[in-house]
Design an enzyme around this catalytic site. Sequence first.
Site, PDB file in Angstrom:
ATOM      1  N   ASN A  49     -13.664 -24.540  34.648  1.00 22.03           N
ATOM      2  CA  ASN A  49     -13.504 -25.857  34.069  1.00 22.03           C
ATOM      3  C   ASN A  49     -12.977 -26.854  35.086  1.00 22.03           C
ATOM      4  O   ASN A  49     -13.713 -27.698  35.582  1.00 22.03           O
ATOM      5  CB  ASN A  49     -12.563 -25.759  32.848  1.00 22.03           C
ATOM      6  CG  ASN A  49     -12.517 -27.036  32.050  1.00 22.03           C
ATOM      7  OD1 ASN A  49     -12.926 -28.085  32.522  1.00 22.03           O
ATOM      8  ND2 ASN A  49     -12.011 -26.956  30.845  1.00 22.03           N
ATOM      9  N   ASP A  50     -11.726 -26.706  35.449  1.00 17.81           N
ATOM     10  CA  ASP A  50     -11.105 -27.703  36.338  1.00 17.81           C
ATOM     11  C   ASP A  50     -11.778 -27.761  37.711  1.00 17.81           C
ATOM     12  O   ASP A  50     -11.810 -28.814  38.331  1.00 17.81           O
ATOM     13  CB  ASP A  50      -9.617 -27.400  36.492  1.00 17.81           C
ATOM     14  CG  ASP A  50      -8.900 -27.522  35.153  1.00 17.81           C
ATOM     15  OD1 ASP A  50      -9.308 -28.385  34.353  1.00 17.81           O
ATOM     16  OD2 ASP A  50      -7.967 -26.754  34.907  1.00 17.81           O
TER      17      ASP A  50
END
Lengths: 478, 106
Positions: free
Chosen positions: A404-405
């Site tokens: 995600n990040d």
Amino acid sequence: MNELFQKVLAENSILLFCYLIGSITFILGLKMLSHPASARKGNLVAAAGMLIAILATIFLYRTENMSHLGNYAWIFGGLLVGGVIGTLAAKKVQMTAMPEMVSLFNGTGGACAMLISMVEFNKIMEHHPEEMHRGHLLIIVLGAVIGTVSFAGSMIAWGKLAGKIKDKTIPGAQIINFLLFAGIIGLSIALVAGFATTLPVFYAILTLAAIYGILFVMPIGGADMPVVISLLNSFTGVAAAFGGFLYDNPVMLTGGILVGSAGTILTILMCNAMNRSLKNVLLGSFGGAKPGAAGAAKEGGGTYKEISMNDTATLMAYASKVLIIPGYGLAVAQAQHTCHELEKVLEEKGVEVAYGIHPVAGRMPGHMNVLLAEADVLYEKLLEMEDANDQMSSTNVVLILGANDVVNPAAKDDPSSPIYGMPILEVEKAEHVIVNKRSMKPGYAGIENELFFRPKTSMLFGDAKKVLQELVTELKQM
Amino acid sequence: MFQEFAAFFITNYRLITIVILSIFLGIEVISRVPSVLHTPLMSGANAIHGVVIIGAIIVMGSAEPNDFVALILGFLAVVLGTLNVVGGFVVTDRMLEMFGKKKPKK
């Protein structure tokens, strides 16, 4: 008497020579461990040096009154018990559970240092408290405190990674920690200076150190744990080095200090890879600010589109180049083997498959490489971030598995974002982006990922392993 | 008290020199490591600080045979130290084994 003297001299020189070998192998081992080609040999070199140092200590070490060590039954019993349990635990552990295993072993080292200091302090109190050496006392107390903090902290880190302990933010934790820290220092000064050199004070210091270790790790988020373990790792190194001072033992000293400084650098490298300062990680402010920031961003989020399993399979089967980006979600779902299967199925269809590995993807830096290597993924297929980004524009489909990040465009174009400035995998340069996640929940940085709402992106919800299995079945039928 | 610390410094001067040099050595040795190897390296370093086991062996071996507090604490220390050493090296080897067999033969 002269004969004995010569024997002692000879044995002592052999002992010190063995310690020298130990120190050299530790340095060489660490050096070799930092190059992919020699890493495994480096580990064995260090292990061999350790064995030599241990055996030499058992058979050649002499105490102050010139006698050899005794209690061999106890020593070998302890070595046997620890050796068997250690080997079994290390052989049995799942590759995904590696971080908690390292944390656990780190904790046992800290506990070992703590116990040594306890015995030595007891000895001083019982035998000759009147001829106490202040420097000696200081070393015992420092070794005990650092060992205890490392032990308690590692146990909490282990519990958190194993999912046994939940993240907790304790109100006023920073003030409590500061008070504990001040208490430890105050009592230690009183003890070393001789105002309160008593057993109860010593154990009070240890208790405070244990509480400090627990509270210090408690508020830190699960995904930041690797940084904390690395830090605690260097703590234990320092505690071991104090043991080296205590026994005037060069190999304990070099080994401990090497790990202490190397561990500190490694901790900083890990923080850099995540674009965070160590202070930031330790204060847990990332975790603290989570709910509010995420909530605010959510409202402006917009809409995302989902993609069906069938469409995903079609898209991938007719692509010429697919890049898989694995992340924390893949590690948690233990989907590395299924992922490799997908790769094979796609390659049978003539699709070129590679993996884009972000330095901090997974549960620890480098963890993804270990996991995928376990699943027999070829080393050449693992692209480092820069190489992956270079190939992005010629890639048809990017499949993001539980990352995600590390793909959040906010890191590039939103200066207000907490991850702004972190290098990311620029997936948007590819033709299609398919994101597999369990839900729309934000990643551990706690921030919304705008990538999910971009027109190129499609969401494929579900557990990474299950989704991959279905995808493989789907592709095989095509 | 100052004199005591001064005496301590003088007697341990060589050890302190080793400490300072080791700190720089540790930094030098590690600073060029690729991120791929961060996990095995951390694990390997973790095994190396298991050298604290030597202290545990000395404690154990020099305990009076009837001093059960020292014997039991020492025994625990030996067990825990061995766990750190053996477990650490075996886990690291397992991680690196998987890298090794997949290495390209360039």
